[in-house]
Design a protein around this motif. Structure first.
Motif, PDB file in Angstrom:
ATOM      1  N   LEU A 179      -9.906 -47.797  36.818  1.00 28.64           N
ATOM      2  CA  LEU A 179      -9.980 -46.348  36.960  1.00 28.64           C
ATOM      3  C   LEU A 179     -10.918 -45.798  35.895  1.00 28.64           C
ATOM      4  N   GLU A 180     -11.978 -45.117  36.333  1.00 29.21           N
ATOM      5  CA  GLU A 180     -13.035 -44.710  35.409  1.00 29.21           C
ATOM      6  C   GLU A 180     -12.542 -43.707  34.375  1.00 29.21           C
ATOM      7  N   ASN A 181     -11.767 -42.718  34.788  1.00 25.88           N
ATOM      8  CA  ASN A 181     -11.378 -41.642  33.874  1.00 25.88           C
ATOM      9  C   ASN A 181     -10.412 -42.110  32.787  1.00 25.88           C
ATOM     10  N   THR A 182      -9.571 -43.065  33.098  1.00 25.74           N
ATOM     11  CA  THR A 182      -8.538 -43.492  32.149  1.00 25.74           C
ATOM     12  C   THR A 182      -8.753 -44.889  31.597  1.00 25.74           C
ATOM     13  N   GLY A 183      -9.606 -45.708  32.239  1.00 23.72           N
ATOM     14  CA  GLY A 183      -9.793 -47.077  31.806  1.00 23.72           C
ATOM     15  C   GLY A 183      -8.659 -47.998  32.197  1.00 23.72           C
ATOM     16  N   GLU A 184      -7.736 -47.525  33.026  1.00 23.44           N
ATOM     17  CA  GLU A 184      -6.605 -48.334  33.466  1.00 23.44           C
ATOM     18  C   GLU A 184      -7.037 -49.298  34.576  1.00 23.44           C
ATOM     19  N   ILE A 185      -6.289 -50.385  34.713  1.00 28.91           N
ATOM     20  CA  ILE A 185      -6.514 -51.360  35.774  1.00 28.91           C
ATOM     21  C   ILE A 185      -5.487 -51.107  36.866  1.00 28.91           C
ATOM     22  N   LEU A 186      -5.972 -50.893  38.100  1.00 28.23           N
ATOM     23  CA  LEU A 186      -5.078 -50.641  39.224  1.00 28.23           C
ATOM     24  C   LEU A 186      -4.675 -51.976  39.836  1.00 28.23           C
ATOM     25  N   LEU A 187      -3.361 -52.216  39.918  1.00 32.72           N
ATOM     26  CA  LEU A 187      -2.811 -53.480  40.381  1.00 32.72           C
ATOM     27  C   LEU A 187      -1.914 -53.261  41.587  1.00 32.72           C
ATOM     28  N   GLU A 188      -1.924 -54.240  42.492  1.00 34.22           N
ATOM     29  CA  GLU A 188      -1.025 -54.235  43.648  1.00 34.22           C
ATOM     30  C   GLU A 188      -0.035 -55.382  43.498  1.00 34.22           C
ATOM     31  N   TYR A 189       1.262 -55.066  43.485  1.00 34.86           N
ATOM     32  CA  TYR A 189       2.308 -56.054  43.287  1.00 34.86           C
ATOM     33  C   TYR A 189       2.977 -56.408  44.609  1.00 34.86           C
ATOM     34  N   ARG A 190       2.801 -57.649  45.029  1.00 35.41           N
ATOM     35  CA  ARG A 190       3.492 -58.243  46.162  1.00 35.41           C
ATOM     36  C   ARG A 190       3.443 -57.365  47.412  1.00 35.41           C
ATOM     37  N   ALA A 191       2.303 -56.707  47.619  1.00 38.20           N
ATOM     38  CA  ALA A 191       2.061 -55.899  48.819  1.00 38.20           C
ATOM     39  C   ALA A 191       3.093 -54.798  48.998  1.00 38.20           C
ATOM     40  N   ARG A 192       3.710 -54.339  47.895  1.00 46.49           N
ATOM     41  CA  ARG A 192       4.738 -53.319  48.017  1.00 46.49           C
ATOM     42  C   ARG A 192       4.618 -52.198  46.995  1.00 46.49           C
ATOM     43  N   ALA A 193       3.864 -52.390  45.929  1.00 48.20           N
ATOM     44  CA  ALA A 193       3.829 -51.386  44.871  1.00 48.20           C
ATOM     45  C   ALA A 193       2.465 -51.370  44.205  1.00 48.20           C
ATOM     46  N   LEU A 194       2.044 -50.178  43.771  1.00 53.32           N
ATOM     47  CA  LEU A 194       0.819 -49.998  43.004  1.00 53.32           C
ATOM     48  C   LEU A 194       1.186 -49.606  41.582  1.00 53.32           C
ATOM     49  N   VAL A 195       0.485 -50.219  40.627  1.00 52.50           N
ATOM     50  CA  VAL A 195       0.757 -49.988  39.213  1.00 52.50           C
ATOM     51  C   VAL A 195      -0.570 -49.857  38.482  1.00 52.50           C
ATOM     52  N   ALA A 196      -0.643 -48.910  37.542  1.00 55.70           N
ATOM     53  CA  ALA A 196      -1.805 -48.759  36.676  1.00 55.70           C
ATOM     54  C   ALA A 196      -1.447 -49.301  35.294  1.00 55.70           C
ATOM     55  N   TYR A 197      -2.289 -50.207  34.786  1.00 49.30           N
ATOM     56  CA  TYR A 197      -2.049 -50.825  33.478  1.00 49.30           C
ATOM     57  C   TYR A 197      -3.067 -50.297  32.475  1.00 49.30           C
ATOM     58  N   ASP A 198      -2.576 -49.782  31.351  1.00 54.45           N
ATOM     59  CA  ASP A 198      -3.426 -49.277  30.281  1.00 54.45           C
ATOM     60  C   ASP A 198      -3.647 -50.394  29.268  1.00 54.45           C
ATOM     61  N   PRO A 199      -4.843 -50.996  29.212  1.00 58.24           N
ATOM     62  CA  PRO A 199      -5.064 -52.123  28.290  1.00 58.24           C
ATOM     63  C   PRO A 199      -5.057 -51.707  26.818  1.00 58.24           C
ATOM     64  N   LYS A 200      -5.321 -50.447  26.515  1.00 54.66           N
ATOM     65  CA  LYS A 200      -5.329 -50.003  25.117  1.00 54.66           C
ATOM     66  C   LYS A 200      -3.906 -49.886  24.569  1.00 54.66           C
ATOM     67  N   LYS A 201      -3.010 -49.347  25.398  1.00 56.38           N
ATOM     68  CA  LYS A 201      -1.627 -49.153  24.960  1.00 56.38           C
ATOM     69  C   LYS A 201      -0.707 -50.280  25.404  1.00 56.38           C
ATOM     70  N   GLY A 202      -1.182 -51.102  26.362  1.00 57.78           N
ATOM     71  CA  GLY A 202      -0.344 -52.178  26.862  1.00 57.78           C
ATOM     72  C   GLY A 202       0.829 -51.691  27.684  1.00 57.78           C
ATOM     73  N   LYS A 203       0.682 -50.543  28.344  1.00 55.56           N
ATOM     74  CA  LYS A 203       1.766 -49.943  29.107  1.00 55.56           C
ATOM     75  C   LYS A 203       1.426 -49.909  30.595  1.00 55.56           C
ATOM     76  N   PHE A 204       2.483 -49.949  31.418  1.00 58.64           N
ATOM     77  CA  PHE A 204       2.354 -49.894  32.868  1.00 58.64           C
ATOM     78  C   PHE A 204       2.838 -48.538  33.373  1.00 58.64           C
ATOM     79  N   ARG A 205       2.207 -48.082  34.464  1.00 55.45           N
ATOM     80  CA  ARG A 205       2.585 -46.813  35.086  1.00 55.45           C
ATOM     81  C   ARG A 205       2.599 -46.974  36.595  1.00 55.45           C
ATOM     82  N   ASP A 206       3.714 -46.627  37.213  1.00 56.06           N
ATOM     83  CA  ASP A 206       3.808 -46.695  38.667  1.00 56.06           C
ATOM     84  C   ASP A 206       2.923 -45.634  39.299  1.00 56.06           C
TER      85      ASP A 206
END
Length: 424
Positions: free
Chosen positions: A365-392
């Motif tokens: 994600l360009e604005n936040t630098g987060e990595i958008l992840l898809e978990y087991r074809a059921r959920a989307l999660v954004a991972y912040d590599p700077k803070k090491g935190k996940f966001r649904d």
């Protein structure tokens, strides 16, 4: 395509020449014609494709402006890459569906005002109700029916343009890998099918999987004379679909071989129509771990699945140079809240496709630098590599099971005479 617009109210039928309607169009047209064509194109090319579709519905004069043959290329260069979309392909429980939402909606951290998915309605759905997404290139999707007819369509979901492709050569018992992209030199779209088939059609079912001793590389140039055979494939491609298109080349991972743990990354040059091997670093675990390919910031990247559900993302900063591979992200184990709240027993229809699947990395994600992840074809999660935190990442009307793709929305088409948005 359903953009959530209310249908226009019915009006009394008018004659071919209506003074009032013609006067309104002339006023609108005269105001727009006061601007040079270059300025109008510059303005329209800055709009996302959803706004351009609505723009074309305002009046006949605006529709003509949106029909400018120079607009698709200008919009593709200017704003398409800055207004990407997320496509959701759902094939469970019965019919296939395509949904979309603007990728910028995934940046929102607010709990309220969650965006809702909107649905596409492919005009060829009755003839191909079951399909998979082979690839996305310049706003055009390549869809294929691997289950029944082996038919393939090119489809621009925002304009409705679609084209049935000629069928490739069929084999009785086979497995295949596909790829879709554009030749950077000629500008022609190409579909690649790598077929692995058995010598005999009477092999036992358990033996067939390991009995694909023959292969055939088939290439279709859209608008050409049909599929062409390039001969035997030099590699055993592991995945069904090409996961990354970089530098005018399709990319796949390969199958592991006995006594050869290394799994080369292979490419197919769409211009030269030949295979090549992508150099991988000797120090990275790319030669023995399962990995997924993706494009991150325009560079070829590999998501390496490590032990204990951890992941590493390696980026090839300079394409073709072995020493340019760099480990950019390290992502720890995580279970999304939606997966913790539901029973994870997979339906039988999805067991085979999702067997061994862990996490798919979609984009950064360009604005936040987060990595958008898809978990087991059921959920989307954004991972912040700077803070090491996940966001649904939540959207309204999200299907229970889905596969997500990043798609560039454009007005582009493989030929200027396509019919769709304009209804000519």
């Amino acid at each position: 395509m359903d953009l959530g617009l209310e249908p226009p109210a019915k009006r009394p039928r008018r004659s071919f020449f209506d003074p009032d309607e013609d006067l309104l169009d002339r006023r609108t047209l005269s105001a727009m014609e006061s601007l040079p064509r270059e300025i109008v194109l510059d303005i329209l090319s800055r709009l996302p494709v959803t706004s351009l579709v609505c723009f074309s519905l305002v009046s006949r004069s605006w529709r003509k402006l949106a029909h400018d043959p120079l607009l698709p290329d200008a919009q593709l260069r200017r704003s398409a890459s800055s207004h990407p979309f997320l496509l959701f392909h759902c094939d469970f429980p019965i019919r296939n569906n395509l949904y979309f939402v603007e990728l910028s909606a995934a940046h929102s951290r607010r709990s309220g005002g969650v965006s809702s998915l909107r649905e596409f309605h492919p005009p060829f759905w009755k003839s191909m109700s079951e399909f998979e997404v082979v690839g996305s290139c310049n706003g055009i999707l390549c869809l294929a029916d691997f289950l029944y007819k082996d038919s393939m369509y090119l489809y621009n979901p925002f304009t409705g343009d679609h084209r049935l492709l000629p069928p490739p050569k069929q084999y009785a018992n086979h497995e295949a890998a596909f790829g879709f992209g554009v030749d950077p030199k000629s500008g022609q779209y190409k579909v690649v099918k790598v077929v692995y088939y058995a010598k005999s059609t009477t092999a036992a079912p358990r033996v067939r999987r390991n009995a694909y001793q023959l292969s055939d590389v088939q290439v279709l140039t859209v608008g050409g004379c049909g599929w062409r055979s390039l001969g035997k494939a030099p590699y055993q491609i592991g995945g069904r679909l090409s996961e990354a298109v970089v530098d005018g080349k399709l990319h796949w991972t390969t199958k592991p071989r006995r006594y050869r743990p290394a799994r080369p990354l292979v490419s197919f040059d769409l211009s030269e129509e030949r295979f090549g091997e992508v150099p991988i670093p000797e120090t990275a675990p790319l030669n023995w771990c399962n990995c997924q390919l993706m494009v991150l910031g325009g560079s070829l990247s590999a998501i390496v699945y490590c032990h204990h559900r951890r992941m590493e993302i390696w980026v090839m900063r300079v394409y073709g140079e072995r020493d340019s591979w760099t480990k950019k992200f390290h992502i720890g184990a995580h279970v999304p809240k939606s997966l913790r709240q539901h029973n994870l027993n997979l339906p039988a229809k999805l067991c085979r496709r999702l067997a061994g699947a862990r996490v798919r990395a979609l984009c950064e994600l360009e604005n936040t630098g987060e990595i958008l992840l898809e978990y087991r074809a059921r959920a989307l999660v954004a991972y912040d590599p700077k803070k090491g935190k996940f966001r649904d990442v939540l959207f309204k009307a999200t299907p229970s099971w889905f596969q997500t793709f990043v798609h560039i929305g454009t007005l582009s088409w493989v030929e200027q005479t396509g019919h769709g948005l304009w209804g000519d």
